[in-house]
Design a protein around this motif. Structure first.
Motif, PDB file in Angstrom:
ATOM      1  N   LYS A  70      29.399  36.269  46.839  1.00 38.02           N
ATOM      2  CA  LYS A  70      29.570  34.814  46.866  1.00 38.02           C
ATOM      3  C   LYS A  70      28.390  34.204  46.108  1.00 38.02           C
ATOM      4  N   TYR A  71      28.319  32.890  46.088  1.00 35.77           N
ATOM      5  CA  TYR A  71      27.151  32.228  45.529  1.00 35.77           C
ATOM      6  C   TYR A  71      26.209  31.877  46.677  1.00 35.77           C
ATOM      7  N   SER A  72      24.919  32.048  46.467  1.00 37.92           N
ATOM      8  CA  SER A  72      23.977  31.588  47.486  1.00 37.92           C
ATOM      9  C   SER A  72      22.646  31.217  46.852  1.00 37.92           C
ATOM     10  N   VAL A  73      21.964  30.320  47.519  1.00 39.21           N
ATOM     11  CA  VAL A  73      20.620  29.921  47.102  1.00 39.21           C
ATOM     12  C   VAL A  73      19.759  29.903  48.348  1.00 39.21           C
ATOM     13  N   GLN A  74      18.543  30.420  48.241  1.00 40.94           N
ATOM     14  CA  GLN A  74      17.614  30.378  49.378  1.00 40.94           C
ATOM     15  C   GLN A  74      16.352  29.669  48.926  1.00 40.94           C
ATOM     16  N   ALA A  93      24.968  36.883  48.167  1.00 35.12           N
ATOM     17  CA  ALA A  93      25.017  36.855  46.696  1.00 35.12           C
ATOM     18  C   ALA A  93      25.293  38.231  46.092  1.00 35.12           C
ATOM     19  N   GLU A 144      31.761  28.655  45.300  1.00 43.03           N
ATOM     20  CA  GLU A 144      31.558  28.068  43.971  1.00 43.03           C
ATOM     21  C   GLU A 144      30.076  28.063  43.632  1.00 43.03           C
ATOM     22  N   GLU A 145      29.783  27.873  42.365  1.00 41.66           N
ATOM     23  CA  GLU A 145      28.394  27.798  41.930  1.00 41.66           C
ATOM     24  C   GLU A 145      27.686  26.640  42.650  1.00 41.66           C
ATOM     25  N   ILE A 146      26.457  26.868  43.077  1.00 46.03           N
ATOM     26  CA  ILE A 146      25.739  25.869  43.867  1.00 46.03           C
ATOM     27  C   ILE A 146      24.816  25.066  42.952  1.00 46.03           C
ATOM     28  N   THR A 147      24.954  23.752  43.002  1.00 45.10           N
ATOM     29  CA  THR A 147      24.088  22.925  42.159  1.00 45.10           C
ATOM     30  C   THR A 147      22.832  22.529  42.944  1.00 45.10           C
ATOM     31  N   TYR A 148      22.978  21.612  43.894  1.00 43.65           N
ATOM     32  CA  TYR A 148      21.801  21.158  44.658  1.00 43.65           C
ATOM     33  C   TYR A 148      21.367  22.260  45.625  1.00 43.65           C
ATOM     34  N   PRO A 149      20.127  22.773  45.491  1.00 46.22           N
ATOM     35  CA  PRO A 149      19.752  23.984  46.233  1.00 46.22           C
ATOM     36  C   PRO A 149      19.213  23.758  47.645  1.00 46.22           C
ATOM     37  N   LYS A 150      19.124  22.496  48.072  1.00 41.72           N
ATOM     38  CA  LYS A 150      18.522  22.224  49.385  1.00 41.72           C
ATOM     39  C   LYS A 150      19.600  21.836  50.394  1.00 41.72           C
ATOM     40  N   ASP A 203      33.033  20.389  47.969  1.00 38.25           N
ATOM     41  CA  ASP A 203      33.202  21.841  48.050  1.00 38.25           C
ATOM     42  C   ASP A 203      32.956  22.324  49.469  1.00 38.25           C
TER      43      ASP A 203
END
Lengths: 187, 375
Positions: A38-42, A33, A64-70, A6
């Motif tokens: 969009k998709y985001s992870v912090q 987000a 796209e949806e985020i799986t692994y957050p690191k 991705d």
């Protein structure tokens, strides 16, 4: 085996506790987000100390949806302490972006790495500008958010401003927006 | 209108607790769970709830048990070291059938270990931490949204079955921020109260389905709450083998006989899989990424995400083991759930452990390399 399934962009911001490194990550993640949809992870990591210890935040932004957050190998590395530069530069992606505050960091010591990996380096005097132009050293992190927004284009200006207003203490919105604009105009 | 937020897992948990009807928090702050207490110390008074910081975790869980018996949905939040201190009263809550929710945001262990780093060393402590026979319920979130949803579900299960429920989270999920949607309507379970005449009421009746209505102190019912083996009236009856066996078997069976209502797990890409990865909590995120990369490279791998770590999804895994050659559990300890897996797979599948300690989330490329060694 290929891992490029991705188009997730990885940002890592490192400094020391008290600089607002984690808040800058929260603002970027929130902008992506909630306001750019969009998709985001912090995520963040820090030592047990309240101030002065190493501090780091990571943000992933994707359509796209985020799986692994690191962060596995950052596209963008933002550095606000020399210790963080030495610790984190080695897994910066080839042709990645390195943004530093040159008053806190001496990039010369990794010039071999920079040349070999064709790293784009930006030096932004965010701490000096925050102190001299806004009169508040503590908004250096927000000046840096302005720099990141301009250089990476991963979040929109509008979203960044909304996320700042949404995240900073009431009554400090104007100063923080000025700090953002100051950073946005450096490059 | 659903509301969108970009918040930390710990805040999502605290918001879920308020939505589930929690109106009492008693705790002692500990990293990486402190944000839950912080949020509730502000939010609870606004909904006429109570927040108290106790002198330690032993009194914290005590205050939660007391609050629950006053008729209020109650909780605490802690991490491994605090959860260890709570074990005596966890057993008391099991024996006295006190509904409450314990959030355990796991960090590196043993002992005080790594306060700001993640671990999953408490899985077996949830199962066997207090002495004696009991069946715990534990739910493990793998996203900020799930930390909200599972906290609500935790309260509902706790009230329905009158048991302590552990939300078994970890530092990654507790401190991570993601977008979550707050639904407008949330289903909550209202504690069942007795309606018979106080003279006829047996608070600890040996009922078929296991769970009795629960009066609150002050409702007018005579209630005696004890950790000693008690008769149906609630009074200590400690030398009659039948009374003890009836009581403890009822407490255990009210969970085991309702497995179907409680157990939750998700299978993805398992139908044609040669290797199935199994996880709970934060490592599920590593597993999902591993399967995404593996599948895009033509590897037949799938995963099982365990939502309820306890009761363990035995039937589901036994069935899976019959259809798959290799099962690999990914956990952030030196191997805890892997023993359950070996027991349940009963030799039908090879059971492997991918173990990671030190505080960081297992890396997809490392898991993938282990899988490539297997195939």
């Amino acid at each position: 085996m290929g891992t490029g399934v991705d188009m997730t962009k990885e940002i890592k911001i490192g400094g020391f506790g008290g600089q607002g490194v984690i808040l800058s990550g929260v603002i970027i993640g929130k902008a992506a987000a909630l306001f750019d949809k969009k998709y985001s992870v912090q995520t963040q990591s820090y030592g047990p100390e309240a101030r002065g210890g190493a501090s780091k935040t990571e943000i992933l932004i994707s359509d796209e949806e985020i799986t692994y957050p690191k962060v596995q190998s950052p596209d963008i590395l933002v550095i606000m302490s020399h210790e963080a530069l030495l610790k984190y530069h080695t897994n910066l992606k080839e042709e990645g972006t390195l943004i530093v505050d040159p008053d806190l960091v001496h990039v010369g010591v990794i010039s071999d790495f920079i040349n070999k990996n064709k790293i784009d380096v930006y030096e932004a005097q965010v701490t000096k500008l925050a102190t001299e132009k806004i009169g508040l050293k503590i908004v250096a992190n927000i000046v840096m958010v302005g720099v990141i927004t301009k250089i990476t284009k991963l979040i929109s200006v509008n979203a960044a401003k909304k996320a700042i207003v949404n995240s900073v203490p009431k009554g400090t919105e104007d100063k923080n927006i000025s700090a953002f604009e100051l950073g946005y105009d450096i490059f | 209108m659903t509301k969108e937020l970009f918040i930390q897992g710990n805040e999502a948990c605290a918001r879920g607790a308020i939505e589930a009807g929690c109106r009492f928090f008693g705790g002692y702050p500990i990293t990486p769970s402190t944000e839950i207490a912080e949020y509730l110390s502000i939010a609870l008074p606004k909904v006429s709830g109570s927040f108290i910081q106790m002198e330690d975790e032993i009194s914290a869980i005590g205050s939660v048990i007391g609050a629950s018996w006053s008729g209020v949905k109650s909780m605490t939040a802690t991490s491994g070291p605090g959860f260890s201190l709570m074990q005596e009263n966890v057993g008391f809550a099991m024996m006295s059938e006190t509904p409450l929710v314990i959030v355990d945001v796991q960090r590196g262990s043993p002992s005080t270990g790594q306060p700001t780093m993640a671990g999953q060393g408490d899985v077996m402590q949830v199962r066997w931490g207090s002495h004696g026979d009991y069946e715990p319920i534990a739910i493990s979130p793998s996203s900020v949204q799930e930390f909200f949803d599972f906290t609500v579900r935790g309260f509902n299960l706790s009230e329905k079955y009158r048991v302590p429920v552990v939300i078994l989270a970890d530092e990654v999920i507790g401190h991570m921020r993601e977008r979550i949607l707050l639904p407008d309507k949330i289903e909550t379970f209202k504690r069942v109260q007795p309606n018979e005449d106080p003279k006829d009421f047996l608070p600890f009746k040996n009922v078929e389905n296991g769970t009795n209505p629960m009066p609150a102190f002050g409702d007018g019912y005579n209630i005696h709450v004890t950790g000693l083996t008690h008769n149906e009236l609630g009074y200590p009856t400690t030398i009659n083998p039948k009374v003890h066996s009836n009581l403890v078997k009822r407490l255990v069976n009210k969970i085991l006989k309702n497995r179907e209502d409680i157990v939750s797990c998700d299978f993805k890409y398992c139908d044609d899989a040669d290797v199935v990865l199994i996880g709970y909590g934060a490592p599920v995120r590593s597993i999902m990424e591993t399967v995404k990369i593996g599948r895009s490279n033509g590897l037949k791998i799938g995963y099982l995400k365990i939502n309820t770590t306890w009761p363990f999804p035995e039937d589901e895994i036994a069935k899976l083991a019959k259809n798959v050659d290799d099962l690999m559990v990914v956990e952030m300890n030196l191997g805890q759930m892997v023993h359950e897996l070996e027991r349940v797979a009963r030799g039908d599948a090879n059971v492997h452990l991918f173990s990671e300690i030190g505080g960081t989330l297992p890396k997809p490329k490392d898991i993938l390399n282990r899988i490539l060694d297997l195939i």
